[in-house]
Design a protein around this motif. Structure first.
Motif, PDB file in Angstrom:
ATOM      1  N   PRO A  65       0.832  -1.209   0.000  1.00  0.00           N
ATOM      2  CA  PRO A  65       0.000   0.000   0.000  1.00  0.00           C
ATOM      3  C   PRO A  65       0.856   1.244   0.000  1.00  0.00           C
ATOM      4  N   THR A  66       0.388   2.289  -0.599  1.00  0.00           N
ATOM      5  CA  THR A  66       1.141   3.541  -0.682  1.00  0.00           C
ATOM      6  C   THR A  66       0.777   4.505   0.432  1.00  0.00           C
ATOM      7  N   SER A  67      -0.021   4.043   1.366  1.00  0.00           N
ATOM      8  CA  SER A  67      -0.429   4.900   2.479  1.00  0.00           C
ATOM      9  C   SER A  67       0.677   4.922   3.524  1.00  0.00           C
ATOM     10  N   ALA A  68       0.303   5.095   4.773  1.00  0.00           N
ATOM     11  CA  ALA A  68       1.273   5.191   5.863  1.00  0.00           C
ATOM     12  C   ALA A  68       2.033   3.880   6.011  1.00  0.00           C
ATOM     13  N   ALA A  69       3.201   3.975   6.699  1.00  0.00           N
ATOM     14  CA  ALA A  69       4.056   2.805   6.882  1.00  0.00           C
ATOM     15  C   ALA A  69       3.322   1.741   7.680  1.00  0.00           C
ATOM     16  N   ARG A  70       3.486   0.520   7.254  1.00  0.00           N
ATOM     17  CA  ARG A  70       2.838  -0.595   7.942  1.00  0.00           C
ATOM     18  C   ARG A  70       3.644  -1.017   9.154  1.00  0.00           C
ATOM     19  N   GLU A  71       2.998  -1.795  10.001  1.00  0.00           N
ATOM     20  CA  GLU A  71       3.728  -2.392  11.109  1.00  0.00           C
ATOM     21  C   GLU A  71       4.734  -3.391  10.550  1.00  0.00           C
ATOM     22  N   LYS A  72       5.843  -3.514  11.247  1.00  0.00           N
ATOM     23  CA  LYS A  72       6.886  -4.411  10.764  1.00  0.00           C
ATOM     24  C   LYS A  72       6.400  -5.853  10.790  1.00  0.00           C
ATOM     25  N   GLU A 122      12.776 -15.479  -4.254  1.00  0.00           N
ATOM     26  CA  GLU A 122      12.995 -14.305  -5.086  1.00  0.00           C
ATOM     27  C   GLU A 122      13.683 -13.227  -4.245  1.00  0.00           C
ATOM     28  N   PRO A 123      14.552 -12.433  -4.855  1.00  0.00           N
ATOM     29  CA  PRO A 123      15.219 -11.360  -4.089  1.00  0.00           C
ATOM     30  C   PRO A 123      14.222 -10.298  -3.657  1.00  0.00           C
ATOM     31  N   LEU A 124      14.475  -9.729  -2.494  1.00  0.00           N
ATOM     32  CA  LEU A 124      13.678  -8.591  -2.046  1.00  0.00           C
ATOM     33  C   LEU A 124      14.072  -7.352  -2.840  1.00  0.00           C
ATOM     34  N   PRO A 125      13.161  -6.405  -2.991  1.00  0.00           N
ATOM     35  CA  PRO A 125      13.505  -5.187  -3.748  1.00  0.00           C
ATOM     36  C   PRO A 125      14.575  -4.370  -3.030  1.00  0.00           C
ATOM     37  N   SER A 126      15.220  -3.514  -3.787  1.00  0.00           N
ATOM     38  CA  SER A 126      16.223  -2.621  -3.215  1.00  0.00           C
ATOM     39  C   SER A 126      15.548  -1.493  -2.454  1.00  0.00           C
ATOM     40  N   PHE A 127      16.293  -0.879  -1.527  1.00  0.00           N
ATOM     41  CA  PHE A 127      15.752   0.259  -0.782  1.00  0.00           C
ATOM     42  C   PHE A 127      15.417   1.419  -1.717  1.00  0.00           C
ATOM     43  N   ARG A 128      16.128   1.514  -2.812  1.00  0.00           N
ATOM     44  CA  ARG A 128      15.868   2.616  -3.750  1.00  0.00           C
ATOM     45  C   ARG A 128      14.544   2.455  -4.486  1.00  0.00           C
ATOM     46  N   ASP A 129      14.027   1.219  -4.498  1.00  0.00           N
ATOM     47  CA  ASP A 129      12.834   0.931  -5.299  1.00  0.00           C
ATOM     48  C   ASP A 129      11.536   1.008  -4.503  1.00  0.00           C
ATOM     49  N   VAL A 130      11.596   1.391  -3.252  1.00  0.00           N
ATOM     50  CA  VAL A 130      10.376   1.469  -2.436  1.00  0.00           C
ATOM     51  C   VAL A 130      10.212   2.890  -1.921  1.00  0.00           C
ATOM     52  N   ALA A 131       8.980   3.201  -1.554  1.00  0.00           N
ATOM     53  CA  ALA A 131       8.683   4.529  -1.017  1.00  0.00           C
ATOM     54  C   ALA A 131       9.339   4.705   0.345  1.00  0.00           C
ATOM     55  N   PRO A 132       9.670   5.933   0.732  1.00  0.00           N
ATOM     56  CA  PRO A 132      10.299   6.153   2.039  1.00  0.00           C
ATOM     57  C   PRO A 132       9.515   5.568   3.203  1.00  0.00           C
ATOM     58  N   ALA A 133       8.199   5.610   3.112  1.00  0.00           N
ATOM     59  CA  ALA A 133       7.387   5.075   4.212  1.00  0.00           C
ATOM     60  C   ALA A 133       7.510   3.562   4.326  1.00  0.00           C
ATOM     61  N   LYS A 138      10.386   1.842   3.743  1.00  0.00           N
ATOM     62  CA  LYS A 138      11.781   1.388   3.890  1.00  0.00           C
ATOM     63  C   LYS A 138      12.018   0.642   5.195  1.00  0.00           C
ATOM     64  N   GLN A 139      11.421   1.091   6.292  1.00  0.00           N
ATOM     65  CA  GLN A 139      11.635   0.391   7.558  1.00  0.00           C
ATOM     66  C   GLN A 139      10.993  -0.995   7.538  1.00  0.00           C
ATOM     67  N   TYR A 140       9.863  -1.116   6.822  1.00  0.00           N
ATOM     68  CA  TYR A 140       9.235  -2.430   6.662  1.00  0.00           C
ATOM     69  C   TYR A 140      10.168  -3.354   5.881  1.00  0.00           C
ATOM     70  N   LEU A 141      10.730  -2.837   4.798  1.00  0.00           N
ATOM     71  CA  LEU A 141      11.669  -3.621   4.004  1.00  0.00           C
ATOM     72  C   LEU A 141      12.943  -3.917   4.793  1.00  0.00           C
ATOM     73  N   PHE A 142      13.345  -2.958   5.625  1.00  0.00           N
ATOM     74  CA  PHE A 142      14.523  -3.153   6.483  1.00  0.00           C
ATOM     75  C   PHE A 142      14.333  -4.378   7.375  1.00  0.00           C
ATOM     76  N   ALA A 143      13.161  -4.487   7.990  1.00  0.00           N
ATOM     77  CA  ALA A 143      12.879  -5.640   8.850  1.00  0.00           C
ATOM     78  C   ALA A 143      12.869  -6.937   8.049  1.00  0.00           C
ATOM     79  N   GLN A 144      12.305  -6.889   6.835  1.00  0.00           N
ATOM     80  CA  GLN A 144      12.281  -8.093   6.002  1.00  0.00           C
ATOM     81  C   GLN A 144      13.692  -8.557   5.641  1.00  0.00           C
ATOM     82  N   LYS A 145      14.547  -7.621   5.311  1.00  0.00           N
ATOM     83  CA  LYS A 145      15.922  -7.981   4.970  1.00  0.00           C
ATOM     84  C   LYS A 145      16.666  -8.517   6.195  1.00  0.00           C
TER      85      LYS A 145
END
Length: 505
Positions: free
Chosen positions: A44-51, A68-79, A81-88
């Motif tokens: 979703p493009t709304s507010a950051a989700r819970e980790k 499959e590889p996770l997307p790069s930090f550059r390819d996701v919205a700033p909101a 990034k912390q969700y993707l950070f936890a996934q990585k």
């Protein structure tokens, strides 16, 4: 319980050190579709989700994360990034068996690249290490770092040379190095609030880090040294516990195993800690010196860490000169008897301590100290004799000796005369003559008086030896005269010799 992952069925007895290859089965397709949900296109493009919740490390989740590889930090919205950070972080919590370099090559490289992304992300700015992801960070770190170390290689302690022997390198270092780098970034980051992070970097975490100091890989110990020092500096609440835990490592090393790979690194940390001790020194710090540091002179392998140990000891004496007396007495207590290599090390440390010793403390310990030095002067190992003679090249030590020359010259002069007359090494002979000349110039009258006394004692000793030889000659003659006829070479049984008596015996 951590699990290994095999190629097919999940087995509860397996550990996490081996990962499963990806598969084209239905389970793999399901995992692939679930991973697809993690991409930026489906978020979703709304507010950051819970980790995301911390995963259970098993075969199913492994397939989900590595299909499959996770997307790069550059390819996701700033909101996002912390969700993707936890996934990585969760992806990097899975570990691999590096004993077979041909297994899971793709997955290993995927994890390595993800770890590098995590380090770059941590360096890219503030706001990365929030309290929400602290649990995920420690989860990833713990699963990668806290492992059973391989059994130590057996070698003879007496013949072991750490500089000559090839170190044992951990095959998993391509991953471990980046994990350690990430941990270092986490500890030193301004985002990491010590009051909050102490719930995750707790005492159990510190103890497990200390256990890793026994690793045979010097690269790992070097990272651990830096990280533990940073933890000590940032987490003030843990400082007493860290000092006590290091004490316990030393106690076990000294009194039980005499085998530990990380003593030098731990002493290096302590050297910096001791340097920061406030004055006057606390009693617990003095007890640490007497109960932990000084007994570290006892093990045979002291050469492996002596440089760091000597630095710690001299730091104490530099801060409180009154400690020179107990330190020097402890050094004499642990002075080696048959290990010449250790004697040379002790003499070097002794010089450093004497340079910091004030006259009142020197006076308390000078008599037993110079009795030991006299033995070193007469050592047949030329390095020991040479190193002890080098002490007289130190101007401060010469001044201390000059102040108490009336007590010390009678102790040292017999050793100097013995070296002059009998020592086999030309260098030792030359240095001895220089020290003799120095004493003569210092106080010629005292030197001549001690020399005359020494000559008289030598004359008395020679006379005693002559008298003893004469008595044995008389005894031999009496025994021969009472020998039964026919005794070969006039040799008597011992019981017949005992029946003979000679005046003076």
């Amino acid at each position: 319980m951590k699990q290994k992952f095999g190629g097919g069925k999940k087995e509860t007895t397996k550990t996490r050190d081996e990962a499963a290859p990806t598969s084209s089965s239905s389970s793999s397709k399901t995992a692939s579709s679930s991973i697809g949900k993690l991409t930026s296109a489906s978020r979703p493009t709304s507010a950051a989700r819970e980790k995301p919740p911390i995963p259970v490390l098993n075969e199913q989740t492994f397939v989900q994360y590595y299909s499959e590889p996770l997307p790069s930090f550059r390819d996701v919205a700033p909101a996002e990034k912390q969700y993707l950070f936890a996934q990585k972080l969760h992806l990097c919590a899975f570990t691999f068996d590096f004993s077979d370099p041909t297994k899971y090559v793709r997955e290993k490289e995927m994890k390595r690249q993800t770890l590098l992304e995590l380090v770059d992300y941590a360096n890219s700015g503030s706001g990365k290490f929030t309290e929400q992801v602290s649990e995920d960070i420690v989860f990833m770190l713990s699963n990668n770092l806290f492992r059973t170390l391989p059994p130590p290689r057996s070698h003879e302690v007496e013949n072991y040379d750490a500089e000559e022997e090839e170190p044992s390198l951990d095959p998993a270092w391509p991953h471990l190095q980046i994990v350690y780098e990430f941990l270092l970034r986490y500890v030193v980051s301004n985002d990491t609030d010590a009051k909050v992070a102490k719930k995750y970097i707790d005492q159990a975490f510190v103890l497990k880090l200390l256990e890793l100091f026994d690793s045979e890989d010097p690269r790992e110990r070097d990272y651990l040294k830096t990280i533990l020092h940073r933890i000590y500096g940032k987490f003030m609440v843990h400082r007493p516990f860290i000092r006590k835990a290091i004490n316990n490592v030393f106690y076990r090393f000294i009194f039980e195993t005499e085998r530990h790979n990380g003593v030098a690194e731990l002493l290096e940390i302590l050297g910096s800690i001791i340097n920061g001790f406030a004055l006057p020194l606390k009693e617990e710090h003095k007890l640490f010196l007497q109960r932990a540091l000084m007994p570290l002179h006892k093990p045979k392998c002291v050469a492996m860490y002596h440089q760091q140990l000597a630095y710690c000891v001299t730091q104490f004496v530099e801060k409180d000169s009154k400690l020179a007396d107990p330190v020097l007495k402890a050094l004499l207590k642990f002075w080696p008897v048959t290990n010449s290599q250790k004697e040379v090390l002790f003499l070097g440390e002794l010089e450093e301590i004497l340079e910091l010793t004030q006259a009142p403390e020197f006076q308390k310990v000078m008599m037993p100290l110079f009795k030991q030095l006299a033995k070193c002067l007469n050592s047949q190992h030329f390095q020991v004799a040479e190193r002890s003679l080098f002490l007289w090249n130190n101007e401060y030590i010469v001044n201390l000796v000059a102040q108490h020359r009336h007590q010390l010259l009678p102790l040292v002069l017999p050793a100097l005369e013995e070296n002059t007359n009998n020592h086999w090494n030309p260098a030792v002979h030359g240095l001895t003559c220089n020290v003799r000349k120095m004493f003569q110039e210092l106080d010629e009258q005292l030197y001549e008086e001690c020399k005359r006394k020494y000559d008289d004692e030598q004359q008395q000793l020679r006379q005693q030896l002559e008298n003893r030889d004469k008595k044995w000659t008389v005894l031999q003659q009496v025994a021969a005269s009472k020998a039964p006829k026919g005794t070969l070479d006039n040799k008597l049984p011992k019981y017949l010799i005992k029946q003979s008596s000679v005046n003076g015996f």
